[in-house]
Design an enzyme around this catalytic site. Structure first.
Site, PDB file in Angstrom:
ATOM      1  N   SER A   1      14.613  21.638 -16.766  1.00 19.13           N
ATOM      2  CA  SER A   1      13.522  22.525 -16.925  1.00 19.13           C
ATOM      3  C   SER A   1      13.792  23.595 -17.304  1.00 19.13           C
ATOM      4  CB  SER A   1      12.653  22.709 -15.480  1.00 19.13           C
ATOM      5  OG  SER A   1      11.904  23.724 -15.734  1.00 19.13           O
TER       6      SER A   1
ATOM      7  N   LYS B   1      15.860  21.881 -11.429  1.00 12.75           N
ATOM      8  CA  LYS B   1      15.216  20.724 -11.844  1.00 12.75           C
ATOM      9  C   LYS B   1      16.048  19.736 -12.421  1.00 12.75           C
ATOM     10  CE  LYS B   1      11.355  19.446 -11.175  1.00 12.75           C
ATOM     11  NZ  LYS B   1       9.914  20.018 -11.896  1.00 12.75           N
TER      12      LYS B   1
ATOM     13  N   GLU C   1       9.627   8.230 -16.900  1.00 14.09           N
ATOM     14  CA  GLU C   1       8.466   8.811 -17.272  1.00 14.09           C
ATOM     15  C   GLU C   1       7.781   8.659 -18.758  1.00 14.09           C
ATOM     16  OE1 GLU C   1       7.601  12.945 -14.748  1.00 14.09           O
ATOM     17  OE2 GLU C   1       9.539  12.830 -16.040  1.00 14.09           O
TER      18      GLU C   1
ATOM     19  N   HIS D   1       0.885  -1.033  -0.007  1.00 15.36           N
ATOM     20  CA  HIS D   1       0.015   0.091   0.082  1.00 15.36           C
ATOM     21  C   HIS D   1       0.904   1.149  -0.110  1.00 15.36           C
ATOM     22  CE1 HIS D   1      -3.107  -2.802   1.517  1.00 15.36           C
ATOM     23  NE2 HIS D   1      -2.206  -3.321   1.896  1.00 15.36           N
TER      24      HIS D   1
END
Ligand code: ARG
Length: 454
Positions: free
Chosen positions: A274, A280, A287, A153
């Site tokens: 970024s 970043k 992804e 979980h």
């Protein structure tokens, strides 16, 4: 090509609309390979002369060379790869080229081409899988003692080693590899010789073409052979499961790379920045792989839907099988390449992993097991430990940080040997069996893993 029956030329738009050459030219090599085998067989069976057969084969090799050199001119009005190759062959060697299509149809030809093409791609994917698996074993080997939280979980559950987690990924890929090897057998069956749908009146010998093309079997029913695309669906289903695995792995990498987890470092060369936020560093590769899984699932749905209403035998619908299949192969191949390069290079942050493991009462089950071994039924032990955890939560400390007296108020079975089982190392070491997370058990799994991919 079929002018004889027609009284007017094909509408220009219809010609373009029905053409497939812009994408099926990708199978040109396989098309020529299939044609060379077919011409050889025609010659050996006396359906054409040996001399004609040889001229055709030489011509096909010439066409092949033109394609390789980029000199070949693809014509949309010739519809597909098959007619482009055949037309060029006849232009090069004259009328004898027109004999190549004896006892054959584009229906068995295209089915043969796709299978030859997909067989090669399957081998490439199996090799990439093996490379990725080897990388995982190398990574696991260094980290049998690197402790991290195991989750259920997404809540801290029990301590595991990072190697154990990596070896879970390895297992998923073993099943993928098995699936592709299984499917390869069904891909590697030869439709050629089925002709349009019913077989052919010429005295062909399909065992000759099958041997020349390396097929391990011959499709046994001509109607089925020209219309079957199960092998492509099966391949895409395997690809979907594999992409689902890569996507799950991606999800973990993305979480772990966040500042909040801080579990891993992914080298800069696999990340991007970024354009606005200078700080970043984004996990773009995982992804993107997670995103690309969606597209492969889509191709599976496309192929299933494409086939579901088709009566026997060949229908033009089948031309729509290639783009989804090609895209599936390209997407999967790219994702596997990226993972094979990136994964062995991720670096776990063992301090952060350890600190996280110490936070979530990960050894609570170990304490319960300890009490069971002292004679308490498991349900009662569960209750005792629950109370101890509640005290820990109130005090803001881990179980191992409670004093012996504090622990004993819940059960006088607890002695000072309890702290051994409350340590992370003790927890790992206690799970020393096949499939367990103890360093010794995981080392065994890694060793067996090497043999499994050898
Ligand atoms: N381009 C066609 C395909 O991809 C080849 C077979 C065409 N056969 C036919 N009867 N129209 O399926």
């Amino acid at each position: 090509m079929w002018g004889g029956r027609f009284s007017e030329a094909t509408d220009k738009f219809v010609a373009e609309f029905t053409a497939s050459v812009n994408f099926d030219k990708r199978m040109a090599n396989q098309d020529i390979q299939g044609s060379i085998a077919h011409a050889t067989m025609l010659g050996e069976c006396g359906i054409i002369t040996k001399d004609e057969s040889q001229k055709i084969i030489d011509g096909l090799n010439q066409v092949k060379a033109e394609i390789e050199k980029g000199e070949f001119v693809w014509k949309v009005e010739l519809e597909d790869v098959h007619m482009n190759v055949e037309s060029r062959l006849t232009a090069l060697i004259g009328d004898v080229g027109k004999k190549l299509h004896t006892g054959r149809s584009r229906n068995d030809q295209v089915a043969t081409d796709i299978r030859l093409w997909l067989r090669d791609e399957t081998d490439n994917i199996l090799a990439l899988l093996k490379r990725l698996q080897g990388g995982l074993l190398d990574l696991a080997e260094q980290h049998t003692e690197t402790i991290m939280p195991g989750f259920t979980h997404l809540q801290t559950a029990q301590p595991v080693s990072f190697a154990h987690h990596v070896m879970a990924w390895f297992e998923m890929l073993c099943r993928d590899s098995e699936r592709f090897s299984e499917t390869r057998k069904r891909i590697n069956q030869m439709p050629l010789g089925s002709a349009a749908l019913a077989g052919t009146t010429y005295p062909i010998d399909r065992t000759i073409t099958a041997r020349l093309l390396g097929f391990e079997g011959i499709c046994q029913n001509s109607l089925d052979a020209v219309s079957d695309r199960d092998f492509a669906i099966e391949f895409t289903a395997n690809a979907s499961i594999l992409m689902m695995h890569l996507s799950r792995m991606s999800e973990e990498l993305i979480l772990w790379m966040s500042a909040q987890f801080g579990f891993i470092h992914i080298p800069d060369r696999f990340c991007t920045g970024s354009s606005i936020m200078p700080q970043k560093k984004n996990p773009d590769v995982p992804e993107l792989v997670r995103g690309k899984a969606a597209r492969v699932f889509g191709q599976l749905t496309t192929l299933l839907t494409l086939m579901k209403n088709q009566p026997l035998a060949y229908n033009k619908d089948n031309q729509e099988d290639k783009e989804p299949l090609f895209d599936c192969v390209d997407t999967l191949t790219g994702s596997l390449l990226a993972f094979a390069d990136m994964l062995p290079n991720i670096v776990p942050n063992s301090e952060n992993m350890r600190a996280a493991t110490l936070k979530g009462y990960a050894t609570a089950t170990d304490l319960a097991d300890y009490l069971v071994k002292k004679g308490l039924p498991f349900r009662d032990a569960h209750e005792v430990v629950g109370s101890a955890v509640a005290l820990g939560v109130t005090k803001g400390v881990d179980l191992a940080e409670l004093s012996l007296d504090e622990l004993r108020q819940f059960s006088d079975l607890i002695g000072d040997d309890v702290f051994e089982c409350l340590t992370l190392e003790g927890s790992l070491n206690a799970r020393n069996h096949i499939g367990g997370t103890a360093p010794q058990a995981v080392k065994g799994a890694i060793e067996r893993g090497r043999e499994r991919i050898a």
